[in-house]
Design an enzyme around this catalytic site. Sequence first.
Site, PDB file in Angstrom:
ATOM      1  N   ARG A 127      56.859  85.476  58.113  1.00 25.50           N
ATOM      2  CA  ARG A 127      57.133  84.623  59.395  1.00 25.50           C
ATOM      3  C   ARG A 127      58.496  84.726  59.653  1.00 25.50           C
ATOM      4  O   ARG A 127      59.176  84.139  58.682  1.00 25.50           O
ATOM      5  CB  ARG A 127      56.724  83.236  59.067  1.00 25.50           C
ATOM      6  N   HIS A 155      51.626  86.451  67.121  1.00 27.72           N
ATOM      7  CA  HIS A 155      51.007  85.691  65.814  1.00 27.72           C
ATOM      8  C   HIS A 155      49.601  86.360  65.584  1.00 27.72           C
ATOM      9  O   HIS A 155      48.569  85.723  65.843  1.00 27.72           O
ATOM     10  CB  HIS A 155      50.961  84.217  66.209  1.00 27.72           C
ATOM     11  N   GLN A 181      46.794  84.597  63.610  1.00 30.38           N
ATOM     12  CA  GLN A 181      46.435  83.408  64.560  1.00 30.38           C
ATOM     13  C   GLN A 181      45.225  84.051  65.569  1.00 30.38           C
ATOM     14  O   GLN A 181      44.032  83.547  65.526  1.00 30.38           O
ATOM     15  CB  GLN A 181      47.388  82.515  65.061  1.00 30.38           C
ATOM     16  N   ASP A 183      49.219  75.946  73.782  1.00 28.20           N
ATOM     17  CA  ASP A 183      49.783  75.784  72.795  1.00 28.20           C
ATOM     18  C   ASP A 183      51.114  75.134  73.221  1.00 28.20           C
ATOM     19  O   ASP A 183      51.277  74.563  74.365  1.00 28.20           O
ATOM     20  CB  ASP A 183      50.226  77.414  72.661  1.00 28.20           C
ATOM     21  N   CYS A 219      46.124  76.640  68.542  1.00 30.34           N
ATOM     22  CA  CYS A 219      46.106  77.032  67.319  1.00 30.34           C
ATOM     23  C   CYS A 219      46.893  76.114  66.293  1.00 30.34           C
ATOM     24  O   CYS A 219      46.778  76.203  65.032  1.00 30.34           O
ATOM     25  CB  CYS A 219      47.271  78.409  67.392  1.00 30.34           C
ATOM     26  N   ARG A 273      41.742  80.962  59.688  1.00 24.60           N
ATOM     27  CA  ARG A 273      42.908  81.672  59.192  1.00 24.60           C
ATOM     28  C   ARG A 273      42.563  82.223  57.845  1.00 24.60           C
ATOM     29  O   ARG A 273      43.011  83.237  57.658  1.00 24.60           O
ATOM     30  CB  ARG A 273      43.958  80.754  59.306  1.00 24.60           C
TER      31      ARG A 273
END
Length: 334
Positions: A129, A156, A159, A251, A291, A319
């Site tokens: 990440r 991402h 996700q 988001d 998410c 996930r």
Amino acid sequence: MSVDWSVLDKPVTDLHAAKNPLAGRDVLRLFDLTPEEFHLVLSTALAQKRAWKADPSKVQAEAPYQGRAVGIILEKPSMRTRVSFELAAARLGAHPVIMADTHSAFSRGESLKDTTMVMERFVDALVIRSFAQARVEEIAHWARIPVINALTDDFHPCQGLADFLTMYEHKGDLSRLKLAYVGDGNNMAHTYLEGAAMSGMDCHIATPPSYQPQESYLNEARALAARTGASLTLTTSPDEALAGADVVITDTWASMGSESQHDERAVLFEPYRITMASFEAAAPRALFMHCLPAHRGEEVTDEVMDAPFSAIYDEAENRLHVQKALLSLLMAEN
Ligand code: CP
Ligand code: NVA
């Protein structure tokens, strides 16, 4: 090219088949997968999820990667990603090695090359990440082991895999769905454009005028959409995106790294909040997704977050399943 979603109901039984096209590969964005490979990851995740729910101890006893290790480097904060990757690696028999934030592998300024070349002497896959997409691309350039993007400023993909699996579980054939993403044209918006293009979906992204997704990513997604039958629309009107939508997604308005812009963004993004009224415009039985982490009361109200049509915790659970599937496929011998 049309997308056959019935493939998701066909269990994948041999992850180590010589024909596994993902063995040894990197996944830095969803477009590192072909639409067929995207389906393969989702179908593998679904099969593994069902097997785990049926008999976890049997699955654990058959863990394929005993004695292997997965390096997990987190240069931004994380809860879901950290926990789900740690458990995914462990459930495959591999040892997860986590380096987070100020104690991350790169926190002392060592070159990406040196850290990556050392890490690959120890571990069998790297999860990272980070900030710029170019950073994970450089790590993948140096690494001879699979590299997985666990969120950058631009994408991402993990996700995204979890979310498209969640949409499939709740709504079936994705190519028949209208997806409305309302909010910032950020890493999640880019990821939904790619997943929607691969799934043949009707995808509408509504953002304030100066917060639209990057044009180069939109153009790439549109090129694939022309082959899959997907339709990708950018708009500044939340109402236009929400009209008849089967899936409504938002988001955070200020992603990690943009927190200092929070107050100015909050004013501009106010009309993009998802409320119960948003769902009056959406299709009957529309699904809400986020998410997480969410800023309740900002991009979405409590009522929507906690509504029966909210799938936020299913996404979070998935996930684990998609990342376990991804590691299963990428860490296979090639
Ligand atoms: N959705 C997600 O990636 O959550 P974390 O930031 O907690 O990992
Ligand atoms: N867009 C958000 C997603 C968090 C999982 C961020 O990058 O902070």
